[in-house]
Design a protein around this motif. Structure first.
Motif, short mmCIF file in Angstrom:
data_model
loop_
_atom_site.label_atom_id
_atom_site.label_comp_id
_atom_site.label_asym_id
_atom_site.label_seq_id
_atom_site.Cartn_x
_atom_site.Cartn_y
_atom_site.Cartn_z
N ALA A 117 0.92 -1.17 0.15
CA ALA A 117 -0.08 0.09 0.03
C ALA A 117 1.01 1.19 -0.11
CB ALA A 117 -0.83 0.03 1.22
N VAL A 118 2.00 1.21 0.92
CA VAL A 118 2.91 2.57 1.00
C VAL A 118 3.44 2.73 -0.51
CG1 VAL A 118 4.65 3.48 2.09
CG2 VAL A 118 2.93 2.25 3.48
N TYR A 119 4.08 1.44 -0.94
CA TYR A 119 5.06 1.75 -2.43
C TYR A 119 3.85 2.29 -3.28
CZ TYR A 119 9.28 -0.27 -1.01
OH TYR A 119 10.51 -0.54 -0.44
N ALA A 120 2.78 1.31 -3.26
CA ALA A 120 1.91 1.68 -4.18
C ALA A 120 1.22 3.38 -4.06
CB ALA A 120 0.47 1.13 -4.32
N SER A 121 1.06 4.04 -3.00
CA SER A 121 0.70 5.44 -2.99
C SER A 121 2.03 6.26 -3.46
CB SER A 121 0.50 5.56 -1.47
OG SER A 121 1.75 5.60 -0.80
N ALA A 122 3.14 5.87 -3.45
CA ALA A 122 4.29 6.71 -4.20
C ALA A 122 4.52 6.12 -5.67
CB ALA A 122 5.49 6.42 -3.11
N GLY A 123 3.68 5.41 -6.19
CA GLY A 123 3.87 4.88 -7.58
C GLY A 123 4.72 3.95 -7.78
N GLU A 124 5.15 3.25 -6.59
CA GLU A 124 6.30 2.14 -6.97
C GLU A 124 5.64 0.97 -6.36
OE1 GLU A 124 9.23 2.65 -7.77
OE2 GLU A 124 9.15 4.82 -7.61
#
Length: 294
Positions: A117-124
């Protein structure tokens, strides 16, 4: 002139702060562990020359520790359900082997979900790696964490029971007949801080199931007895004690009144002002018993 108040025991002074201190301990462990591990992992990555975002060590460590914190109540409940007792060590060993597997599975799934979730929120995107190898690696760490948690919780409960006072049934002597019927005890032996004293069954105001224990309430204080509510109900005097809830038994001598509730249940008021729940299943029987007694 009012009677002088009885000085409170160490356990009674501790009770109002108990939940705050218990949760404060685990929150403190998580904050210290996550912060220290974030710093050390970052140092190791820089020392090894591995490229990484400065926030990644914090994401990894805090996600792991936050899921660990969320699992503390589950481990506390499970360790109460399957206590570490020598007379049933095989059952406890099997139960906690299974518990460690469940703990690891929930821990890994939770922390990976948070990282995704955290990586996806940063586009990663987050790559956990080969699941088989990573799960084995995490389990070797988590089994030690789980074992440490269970042992710590058991040690803490041991100290609490010693401060509170732990009750047990009187045993029949080896070389003489018992002084009273062992099947229906008239007294209970309470051990508190290395000292022992007897509690008359007639002085027990109420009993409440609590995990693998039943708390005997005597003069406003509670003493845990290792048994089940059904087992102790069968050994209490039915002329004096009445089951009022799946987790509660009351001494009829201490009942002041019954308050009906809109749900069909009831609230039992004792002479000391305290209350107990009475489920609709037992309400009619309790009213009949009190009516016959009066």
């Amino acid at each position: 002139m009012p009677a002088p108040s009885k000085p409170r025991s160490a356990f009674e002074r501790y009770l109002p702060h108990r939940r705050w201190l218990e949760w404060g301990y685990w929150i403190g462990v998580v904050v210290i562990s996550a912060t220290a591990n974030t710093l050390t992992v970052g140092m190791e990555l820089r020392r090894a020359g591995i490229a990484h975002h400065p926030m990644e060590p914090a994401i990894w460590e805090w996600s792991s520790n936050l899921v660990f914190l969320a699992l503390v109540p589950a481990v506390a409940w499970y360790s109460r359900r399957f206590p570490l007792v020598l007379e049933d060590w095989r059952r406890a060993l099997v139960a906690h082997a299974a518990g460690s597997l469940a703990f690891c599975a929930l821990h890994v799934l939770g922390m990976v979900a948070l990282r995704w979730a955290v990586y996806a929120s940063a586009g990663e995107s987050y790559d956990f790696g080969p699941w088989g190898r990573q799960l084995l690696y995490e389990y070797l760490k988590d089994i030690r964490t789980y074992a440490g948690m269970v042992l710590l919780m058991e040690a803490y409960r041991f100290v609490i029971r010693r401060l509170q006072g732990e009750a047990r049934l009187l045993d029949a002597p080896d070389d003489a007949p018992p002084e009273e019927p062992v099947e229906r005890p008239e007294r209970f032996l309470v051990r508190k801080l290395g000292r022992e004293f007897l509690v008359a069954a007639s002085d027990i105001e109420a009993l409440q199931a609590s995990g693998n224990y039943v708390n005997l309430r005597v003069r406003g204080r509670e003493y845990p007895l290792r048994t089940t509510i059904s087992a102790i109900e069968a050994r209490l005097d039915p002329a004096r004690f009445q089951r009022v809830h799946r987790s509660h038994i009351v001494n009829l001598d201490f009942v002041a009144s019954i308050e009906p509730l809109d749900t069909g249940d009831a609230r039992i008021h004792l002479h000391d002002g305290s209350t107990l729940p009475c489920s609709r299943r037992y309400r009619a029987a309790l009213k009949d018993r009190l009516g016959a007694a009066s």
